[in-house]
Scaffold this active site. Structure first.
Site, mmCIF file in Angstrom:
data_model
loop_
_atom_site.group_PDB
_atom_site.id
_atom_site.type_symbol
_atom_site.label_atom_id
_atom_site.label_comp_id
_atom_site.label_asym_id
_atom_site.label_seq_id
_atom_site.Cartn_x
_atom_site.Cartn_y
_atom_site.Cartn_z
ATOM 1 N N CYS A 161 35.315 34.720 31.987
ATOM 2 C CA CYS A 161 34.920 35.756 32.944
ATOM 3 C C CYS A 161 35.539 37.113 32.589
ATOM 4 O O CYS A 161 34.881 38.138 32.645
ATOM 5 C CB CYS A 161 35.389 35.396 34.352
ATOM 6 S SG CYS A 161 35.042 33.716 34.834
ATOM 7 N N ASP A 162 36.819 37.116 32.252
ATOM 8 C CA ASP A 162 37.558 38.373 32.186
ATOM 9 C C ASP A 162 38.042 38.772 30.794
ATOM 10 O O ASP A 162 38.468 39.908 30.594
ATOM 11 C CB ASP A 162 38.796 38.287 33.103
ATOM 12 C CG ASP A 162 38.401 38.064 34.551
ATOM 13 O OD1 ASP A 162 37.307 38.514 34.928
ATOM 14 O OD2 ASP A 162 39.174 37.433 35.294
ATOM 15 N N CYS A 190 40.314 32.896 34.400
ATOM 16 C CA CYS A 190 39.078 32.575 33.700
ATOM 17 C C CYS A 190 38.886 33.522 32.512
ATOM 18 O O CYS A 190 38.546 34.693 32.700
ATOM 19 C CB CYS A 190 37.907 32.679 34.679
ATOM 20 S SG CYS A 190 36.318 32.403 33.915
HETATM 21 C C1 FAD Z 1 39.043 35.711 39.453
HETATM 22 C C2 FAD Z 1 37.751 35.027 39.067
HETATM 23 C C3 FAD Z 1 36.828 35.714 38.316
HETATM 24 C C4 FAD Z 1 35.639 35.099 37.962
HETATM 25 N N1 FAD Z 1 34.754 35.830 37.240
HETATM 26 C C5 FAD Z 1 33.579 35.264 36.868
HETATM 27 C C6 FAD Z 1 32.646 36.005 36.091
HETATM 28 O O1 FAD Z 1 32.884 37.167 35.716
HETATM 29 N N2 FAD Z 1 31.490 35.382 35.747
HETATM 30 C C7 FAD Z 1 31.208 34.091 36.100
HETATM 31 O O2 FAD Z 1 30.120 33.601 35.781
HETATM 32 N N3 FAD Z 1 32.078 33.371 36.832
HETATM 33 C C8 FAD Z 1 33.266 33.909 37.215
HETATM 34 N N4 FAD Z 1 34.164 33.176 37.930
HETATM 35 C C9 FAD Z 1 33.834 31.790 38.265
HETATM 36 C C10 FAD Z 1 32.901 31.766 39.491
HETATM 37 O O3 FAD Z 1 33.510 32.501 40.526
HETATM 38 C C11 FAD Z 1 32.642 30.328 39.931
HETATM 39 O O4 FAD Z 1 32.130 29.577 38.850
HETATM 40 C C12 FAD Z 1 31.635 30.305 41.078
HETATM 41 O O5 FAD Z 1 32.106 31.077 42.147
HETATM 42 C C13 FAD Z 1 31.408 28.871 41.558
HETATM 43 O O6 FAD Z 1 30.541 28.930 42.643
HETATM 44 P P1 FAD Z 1 30.500 27.783 43.734
HETATM 45 O O7 FAD Z 1 29.428 28.173 44.692
HETATM 46 O O8 FAD Z 1 30.386 26.446 43.084
HETATM 47 O O9 FAD Z 1 31.927 27.769 44.442
HETATM 48 P P2 FAD Z 1 32.802 28.925 45.129
HETATM 49 O O10 FAD Z 1 32.431 30.278 44.694
HETATM 50 O O11 FAD Z 1 34.216 28.473 44.940
HETATM 51 O O12 FAD Z 1 32.428 28.805 46.687
HETATM 52 C C14 FAD Z 1 32.836 27.713 47.446
HETATM 53 C C15 FAD Z 1 32.474 27.977 48.895
HETATM 54 O O13 FAD Z 1 32.692 26.794 49.657
HETATM 55 C C16 FAD Z 1 33.343 27.142 50.868
HETATM 56 N N5 FAD Z 1 34.028 25.943 51.375
HETATM 57 C C17 FAD Z 1 34.984 25.184 50.783
HETATM 58 N N6 FAD Z 1 35.346 24.176 51.604
HETATM 59 C C18 FAD Z 1 34.585 24.289 52.734
HETATM 60 C C19 FAD Z 1 34.499 23.561 53.955
HETATM 61 N N7 FAD Z 1 35.259 22.491 54.194
HETATM 62 N N8 FAD Z 1 33.615 23.980 54.895
HETATM 63 C C20 FAD Z 1 32.817 25.055 54.684
HETATM 64 N N9 FAD Z 1 32.852 25.773 53.538
HETATM 65 C C21 FAD Z 1 33.733 25.418 52.593
HETATM 66 C C22 FAD Z 1 34.265 28.277 50.454
HETATM 67 O O14 FAD Z 1 34.712 29.014 51.576
HETATM 68 C C23 FAD Z 1 33.298 29.071 49.564
HETATM 69 O O15 FAD Z 1 32.459 29.874 50.353
HETATM 70 C C24 FAD Z 1 35.366 33.764 38.328
HETATM 71 C C25 FAD Z 1 36.298 33.063 39.089
HETATM 72 C C26 FAD Z 1 37.482 33.693 39.463
HETATM 73 C C27 FAD Z 1 38.466 32.959 40.305
#
Ligand code: FAD
Length: 309
Positions: free
Chosen positions: A134-135, A131
């Site tokens: 992000c980084d 990303c």
């Molecule tokens: C290395 C990295 C760095 C990042 N840095 C930044 C940053 O600096 N700033 C920023 O704004 N964004 C950053 N991001 C992006 C950010 O992490 C995502 O946009 C954000 O986490 C999305 O949130 P979410 O809740 O939609 O999904 P996620 O964070 O992906 O969470 C999904 C959740 O669903 C759960 N899940 C999935 N399937 C199931 C199932 N069948 N049953 C139960 N639970 C399940 C998973 O275990 C997890 O807990 C970064 C991403 C990465 C990979």
């Protein structure tokens, strides 16, 4: 029977948990295999509002969980393996146990497609990232040569963004033309800092021994020749896989598996809502995921209130 079950404990799920908990709905929040979501895989988050010095990703997610729990959210380690959404209440199978619920918020996120290299895995957060937004601004990448892997719109966006920080941005693509939209491809290739590396794949990220990215080993697919390109960062932009396979054929989604809401955050199944990166392939940020989690929670609250009138 639950009033609301939330699948996922990323920014979307935990924000939905906070709002539904404060609305007295006592949400059951299921962690899946990645408690805290994707943000726990990064060290410093510099663009989440309210933390001028930045905050460690795991620390931010711990705080979000505590905040939701303070108002009565129940966070449970468990993965949803199957869901019967054909009738109310919905029935979920969570690690073999049945859970019945009136409403459901899917906040299961999207996983990054990886190159599948051992060195990529070992150097994640040590120069390998998924990303640029992000980084990209981290000090380790400033005025350094950077590599973006991919050829679609996302790869072009990442490359363009990185031109603000890197000395040069190599765009490594397995073909000799970009897959991105024409306008995006033209704009990217016209940028003086972007240097395309055609017909090539990354076979190794260097250097695991030094525990930091110093370059990539490339293979030209036409000539089969190998070469080494020095760089301080590798940004892998070869797509995402939304964690929505469970709902394929049941909930409306696009051809890549991103859930398409029907009305605001509600899906084609009344009572089933969606939030975060599993329905958003455009912004993919912690703060937008949290915002969508908030929206889904408010929609659930209003849906339940209307049903019980
Ligand atoms: C290395 C990295 C760095 C990042 N840095 C930044 C940053 O600096 N700033 C920023 O704004 N964004 C950053 N991001 C992006 C950010 O992490 C995502 O946009 C954000 O986490 C999305 O949130 P979410 O809740 O939609 O999904 P996620 O964070 O992906 O969470 C999904 C959740 O669903 C759960 N899940 C999935 N399937 C199931 C199932 N069948 N049953 C139960 N639970 C399940 C998973 O275990 C997890 O807990 C970064 C991403 C990465 C990979």
């Amino acid at each position: 029977m639950e009033k609301v079950v939330i699948i996922g404990t990323g920014c979307a799920g935990l924000t939905a948990a906070l709002y539904t908990a404060r609305a007295n709905l006592k949400p059951l929040v299921l962690t899946g295999t990645l408690p805290g979501g994707l943000l726990t895989t990064t060290s410093i988050v510099e663009n989440y509002p309210g933390f001028p010095e930045g905050i460690d990703g795991s620390e931010l997610m711990n705080r979000m969980q505590k905040q939701a729990e303070r108002f009565g959210a129940r966070v449970k380690f468990g993965t949803v393996e199957a869901a019967d959404l054909s009738r109310q209440p919905f029935v979920l199978s969570v690690d073999g146990e049945k859970v019945e619920t009136e409403t459901l918020i899917i906040a299961s996120g999207a996983s990054h497609r990886h190159l599948g290299l051992e060195s990529e895995h070992k150097l994640e957060c040590k120069g390998v990232t998924f990303c640029a937004t992000c980084d990209g601004a981290l000090p380790m990448f400033r005025n350094m040569p950077l590599v973006v892997v991919g050829g679609g719109d996302s790869a072009c966006e990442e490359a363009m963004y990185l031109t603000r920080f890197g000395s040069v941005v190599y765009l490594v693509h397995r073909r000799d033309t970009l897959r991105a939209s024409k306008i995006m491809a033209q704009r990217t290739l016209a940028h003086e800092k972007v240097k395309p590396v055609w017909d090539s794949v990354v076979t190794e990220v260097l250097d695991v021994k030094q525990d930091q990215v110093t370059g990539v080993r490339l293979k030209n697919l036409r000539t089969q020749k190998e070469s080494v390109l020095a760089c301080a960062g590798v940004f892998v932009a070869i797509g995402h896989i939304p964690n929505t396979q469970l709902f394929k054929g049941i909930i409306d989604m696009d051809e890549n598996g991103y859930i398409i809401p029907s009305k605001r955050t509600m899906t084609n199944i009344p009572g089933v809502f969606v939030a975060g990166d599993c329905s958003d392939h455009v912004y993919r940020q912690a703060v937008t995921a949290a915002g969508l989690g908030c929206a889904a929670a408010i929609d659930v609250e209003r849906y339940l209130a209307a049903r019980n009138e």
